[in-house]
Scaffold this motif. Structure first.
Motif, PDB file in Angstrom:
ATOM      1  N   GLN A 173      77.528 -51.431 -68.630  1.00 50.02           N
ATOM      2  CA  GLN A 173      76.604 -51.013 -69.130  1.00 50.02           C
ATOM      3  C   GLN A 173      75.888 -51.831 -70.370  1.00 50.02           C
ATOM      4  O   GLN A 173      74.742 -52.285 -70.448  1.00 50.02           O
ATOM      5  CB  GLN A 173      76.605 -49.375 -69.676  1.00 50.02           C
ATOM      6  CG  GLN A 173      75.378 -48.925 -69.788  1.00 50.02           C
ATOM      7  CD  GLN A 173      75.392 -47.543 -70.288  1.00 50.02           C
ATOM      8  OE1 GLN A 173      76.349 -46.842 -70.093  1.00 50.02           O
ATOM      9  NE2 GLN A 173      74.451 -46.663 -70.442  1.00 50.02           N
ATOM     10  N   HIS A 177      72.800 -54.597 -70.319  1.00 48.26           N
ATOM     11  CA  HIS A 177      71.545 -54.569 -71.172  1.00 48.26           C
ATOM     12  C   HIS A 177      71.455 -55.901 -71.698  1.00 48.26           C
ATOM     13  O   HIS A 177      70.148 -56.468 -72.244  1.00 48.26           O
ATOM     14  CB  HIS A 177      71.913 -53.500 -72.446  1.00 48.26           C
ATOM     15  CG  HIS A 177      70.675 -53.497 -73.173  1.00 48.26           C
ATOM     16  ND1 HIS A 177      69.518 -52.776 -72.828  1.00 48.26           N
ATOM     17  CD2 HIS A 177      70.314 -53.868 -74.524  1.00 48.26           C
ATOM     18  CE1 HIS A 177      68.695 -52.415 -73.940  1.00 48.26           C
ATOM     19  NE2 HIS A 177      69.067 -53.494 -74.823  1.00 48.26           N
ATOM     20  N   GLY A 180      69.745 -58.252 -69.642  1.00 42.08           N
ATOM     21  CA  GLY A 180      68.405 -58.077 -69.538  1.00 42.08           C
ATOM     22  C   GLY A 180      67.754 -58.810 -70.744  1.00 42.08           C
ATOM     23  O   GLY A 180      66.436 -59.228 -70.331  1.00 42.08           O
ATOM     24  N   HIS A 181      68.068 -59.012 -71.712  1.00 48.32           N
ATOM     25  CA  HIS A 181      67.633 -60.120 -72.658  1.00 48.32           C
ATOM     26  C   HIS A 181      67.802 -61.541 -72.568  1.00 48.32           C
ATOM     27  O   HIS A 181      67.037 -62.192 -73.128  1.00 48.32           O
ATOM     28  CB  HIS A 181      68.177 -59.693 -74.046  1.00 48.32           C
ATOM     29  CG  HIS A 181      67.824 -58.302 -74.933  1.00 48.32           C
ATOM     30  ND1 HIS A 181      66.869 -58.334 -75.393  1.00 48.32           N
ATOM     31  CD2 HIS A 181      68.439 -57.290 -75.029  1.00 48.32           C
ATOM     32  CE1 HIS A 181      66.443 -57.109 -76.021  1.00 48.32           C
ATOM     33  NE2 HIS A 181      67.611 -56.342 -75.842  1.00 48.32           N
ATOM     34  N   THR A 291      71.925 -50.764 -82.094  1.00 47.83           N
ATOM     35  CA  THR A 291      72.057 -50.395 -80.770  1.00 47.83           C
ATOM     36  C   THR A 291      73.600 -50.204 -80.612  1.00 47.83           C
ATOM     37  O   THR A 291      74.626 -50.954 -80.986  1.00 47.83           O
ATOM     38  CB  THR A 291      71.538 -51.555 -79.862  1.00 47.83           C
ATOM     39  OG1 THR A 291      70.248 -51.556 -80.022  1.00 47.83           O
ATOM     40  CG2 THR A 291      71.868 -51.189 -78.629  1.00 47.83           C
ATOM     41  N   LEU A 341      74.474 -45.673 -73.735  1.00 49.32           N
ATOM     42  CA  LEU A 341      73.770 -47.025 -74.610  1.00 49.32           C
ATOM     43  C   LEU A 341      72.749 -46.281 -75.376  1.00 49.32           C
ATOM     44  O   LEU A 341      71.759 -45.879 -74.880  1.00 49.32           O
ATOM     45  CB  LEU A 341      73.839 -48.072 -73.874  1.00 49.32           C
ATOM     46  CG  LEU A 341      73.382 -49.313 -74.718  1.00 49.32           C
ATOM     47  CD1 LEU A 341      74.397 -49.660 -75.624  1.00 49.32           C
ATOM     48  CD2 LEU A 341      72.888 -50.620 -73.827  1.00 49.32           C
ATOM     49  N   VAL A 343      69.673 -47.409 -77.318  1.00 46.61           N
ATOM     50  CA  VAL A 343      69.134 -48.765 -77.590  1.00 46.61           C
ATOM     51  C   VAL A 343      68.140 -48.494 -78.872  1.00 46.61           C
ATOM     52  O   VAL A 343      67.260 -47.604 -78.931  1.00 46.61           O
ATOM     53  CB  VAL A 343      68.447 -49.092 -76.235  1.00 46.61           C
ATOM     54  CG1 VAL A 343      67.506 -50.562 -76.626  1.00 46.61           C
ATOM     55  CG2 VAL A 343      69.213 -49.256 -75.334  1.00 46.61           C
ATOM     56  N   CYS A 347      69.644 -54.990 -81.236  1.00 47.68           N
ATOM     57  CA  CYS A 347      69.871 -55.945 -79.765  1.00 47.68           C
ATOM     58  C   CYS A 347      68.885 -56.958 -79.310  1.00 47.68           C
ATOM     59  O   CYS A 347      68.916 -57.554 -78.616  1.00 47.68           O
ATOM     60  CB  CYS A 347      70.054 -54.733 -78.699  1.00 47.68           C
ATOM     61  SG  CYS A 347      68.908 -53.937 -78.262  1.00 47.68           S
ATOM     62  N   CYS A 349      65.527 -55.368 -79.133  1.00 44.13           N
ATOM     63  CA  CYS A 349      64.493 -54.383 -78.404  1.00 44.13           C
ATOM     64  C   CYS A 349      63.502 -54.229 -79.479  1.00 44.13           C
ATOM     65  O   CYS A 349      63.926 -54.131 -80.692  1.00 44.13           O
ATOM     66  CB  CYS A 349      65.015 -53.188 -78.064  1.00 44.13           C
ATOM     67  SG  CYS A 349      66.053 -53.494 -76.393  1.00 44.13           S
ATOM     68  N   HIS A 355      60.802 -51.599 -75.592  1.00 41.07           N
ATOM     69  CA  HIS A 355      61.932 -52.599 -75.412  1.00 41.07           C
ATOM     70  C   HIS A 355      61.610 -53.954 -74.929  1.00 41.07           C
ATOM     71  O   HIS A 355      60.713 -53.965 -74.015  1.00 41.07           O
ATOM     72  CB  HIS A 355      62.896 -51.876 -74.302  1.00 41.07           C
ATOM     73  CG  HIS A 355      63.429 -50.650 -74.865  1.00 41.07           C
ATOM     74  ND1 HIS A 355      64.203 -49.754 -74.039  1.00 41.07           N
ATOM     75  CD2 HIS A 355      63.397 -49.907 -76.320  1.00 41.07           C
ATOM     76  CE1 HIS A 355      64.726 -48.555 -74.865  1.00 41.07           C
ATOM     77  NE2 HIS A 355      64.086 -48.831 -76.123  1.00 41.07           N
ATOM     78  N   PRO A 359      64.773 -54.830 -67.357  1.00 39.94           N
ATOM     79  CA  PRO A 359      65.731 -54.329 -66.630  1.00 39.94           C
ATOM     80  C   PRO A 359      66.695 -55.122 -65.589  1.00 39.94           C
ATOM     81  O   PRO A 359      65.866 -55.775 -64.788  1.00 39.94           O
ATOM     82  CB  PRO A 359      65.161 -53.061 -66.281  1.00 39.94           C
ATOM     83  CG  PRO A 359      63.893 -52.735 -67.126  1.00 39.94           C
ATOM     84  CD  PRO A 359      63.591 -54.380 -67.277  1.00 39.94           C
ATOM     85  N   THR A 362      71.877 -52.709 -61.611  1.00 39.74           N
ATOM     86  CA  THR A 362      73.278 -52.424 -61.821  1.00 39.74           C
ATOM     87  C   THR A 362      74.320 -53.371 -61.379  1.00 39.74           C
ATOM     88  O   THR A 362      74.287 -53.702 -60.168  1.00 39.74           O
ATOM     89  CB  THR A 362      73.608 -51.060 -61.290  1.00 39.74           C
ATOM     90  OG1 THR A 362      72.647 -50.184 -61.692  1.00 39.74           O
ATOM     91  CG2 THR A 362      75.063 -50.446 -61.609  1.00 39.74           C
TER      92      THR A 362
END
Length: 369
Positions: A173, A177, A180-181, A291, A341, A343, A347, A349, A355, A359, A362
């Motif tokens: 998880q 995240h 995603g960044h 985060t 998590l 947020v 991190c 965001c 944010h 996304p 999964t």
């Protein structure tokens, strides 16, 4: 399982029960050779003298032992609160012993702690560290149930109760995240693997990094903030570039990392993003807000205490029926509590509701869980 007695030591050593009693008490009149033979035999068969009373029967089930592995980690403070709030209704006392003071595990301290808890005739034990095979067997000899929290049961006794986090999925998880960044260089500042959570956390991060086509570097430190800061300094002093994100394995790792990043003049998250494991009360007051993965350690403590109480009360009922006092463990005594998590901004965001990451789907679990 029959508990070892002085008579068992007598059979092993050939010495009289009187001599053995004097040797165990440290009384005069016993030769050093005989005393050494008695102590060695007592250790081998798992004999524990009762310091609270000479009666070898456990007559009061009104205290439980909690073995922690560094109370400097705020994770344990919430865990302890959850345990105490649960056993309070039973009028039980919690005896707390730390076998990793300031984050430095001491195997001899573990041995001493287990023996002292048996001497005190505690009704049961909750342990935050996977105990040695010898200590697990010693508790079993004395029919003292044990529940593991934040750690796995030993490989030799996988049936023992536990209340844990699925650290592999939790790390996936976290990794999802970060993916995603778009971060491509990840640094995991990790504590030693004697804490069993380390293995699963690293495994999950490695699989998540591989799925995100990112590189993961693991830097191991002793489990305290000063060592963590020194380990991070040593790595950054020789690294060709600052990694995109630092993942702190727990609160001591996080504290050491934040202190060093500040000394180094690195801005979070502009120069390096930061995420960590284990939520704590003031994490949202730090700038930038942190985060963190919330493992709900207070809830874990409550569930562990409820599980242990259920086993102890069942022992009491069995003894009243004239049956064995050996703890009865069931598959449903092994539980997992979900992690979340939380947020915030460290991190990368923006403020809540803004944010700045995309996304990601999964990431499938390599372990099929």
């Amino acid at each position: 399982m029959a508990r070892p007695t002085i008579r068992d030591i007598s059979r092993v050593t050939g010495l009289s029960t009187y001599t053995i009693s004097q040797a165990l008490r440290g009384a005069d009149g016993v030769s050093e050779d005989s005393r050494a033979r008695v102590l060695a035999a007592a250790n081998d068969i798992g004999y524990i003298p009762n310091r609270a009373a000479q009666d070898l029967r456990r007559t009061n089930r009104d205290s439980v032992g909690l073995i922690t592995a560094s109370t400097s980690n705020s994770y344990y403070l919430d865990l302890i609160g959850g345990i105490q709030s649960t056993v309070q209704s039973l009028a039980w006392t919690v005896i707390i012993a730390d076998v990793a003071v300031d984050g430095h595990y001491d195997a001899e301290q573990e041995d001493r702690t287990v023996r002292r808890l048996i001497e005190a005739r505690v009704a049961g034990v909750i342990s935050t560290l996977t105990l040695s095979k010898a200590n697990t067997e010693l508790l079993s000899k004395w029919d003292i149930p044990i529940v593991f929290v934040d750690s796995s049961p030993p490989a030799e006794a996988p049936e023992l109760p536990s209340v844990t986090t699925d650290n592999y999925q939790a790390s996936m998880q976290v990794g999802g995240h970060l993916a995603g960044h778009g971060y491509k260089t990840w640094l995991f500042l990790a504590y030693p693997a004697i804490w069993s959570t380390r293995v699963e956390r690293e495994h999950g991060l490695r699989d998540a990094a591989a799925s995100a086509d990112a590189g993961l570097v693991v830097v191991e430190s002793a489990n305290d903030a000063v060592s963590a800061g020194q380990a991070l300094k040593s790595y950054l002093d020789t690294a060709t570039a600052v990694p995109d994100v630092l993942i702190a394995g727990n609160n001591p790792m996080l504290l050491g990392a934040l202190e060093h990043l500040q000394l180094r003049g690195l801005s979070i998250p502009r120069d390096i993003a930061v995420v960590g494991y284990d939520e704590f009360a003031w994490s949202n007051l730090i700038q930038p807000p942190l985060t963190l993965l919330n493992e709900r350690s207070g809830e874990i403590g409550q569930q562990a205490a409820r599980t242990l109480a259920e086993i102890i009360l069942a022992q009491d009922a069995a003894e009243k029926r004239g049956e064995s006092s050996m703890p009865a463990y069931r598959p449903d005594h092994q539980l997992q509590v979900g992690a979340e998590l939380i947020v915030r901004q460290s991190c990368g965001c923006g403020p809540v509701g803004h944010h700045s990451f995309t996304p990601q789907p999964t990431i499938p679990s390599a372990k099929g869980r």
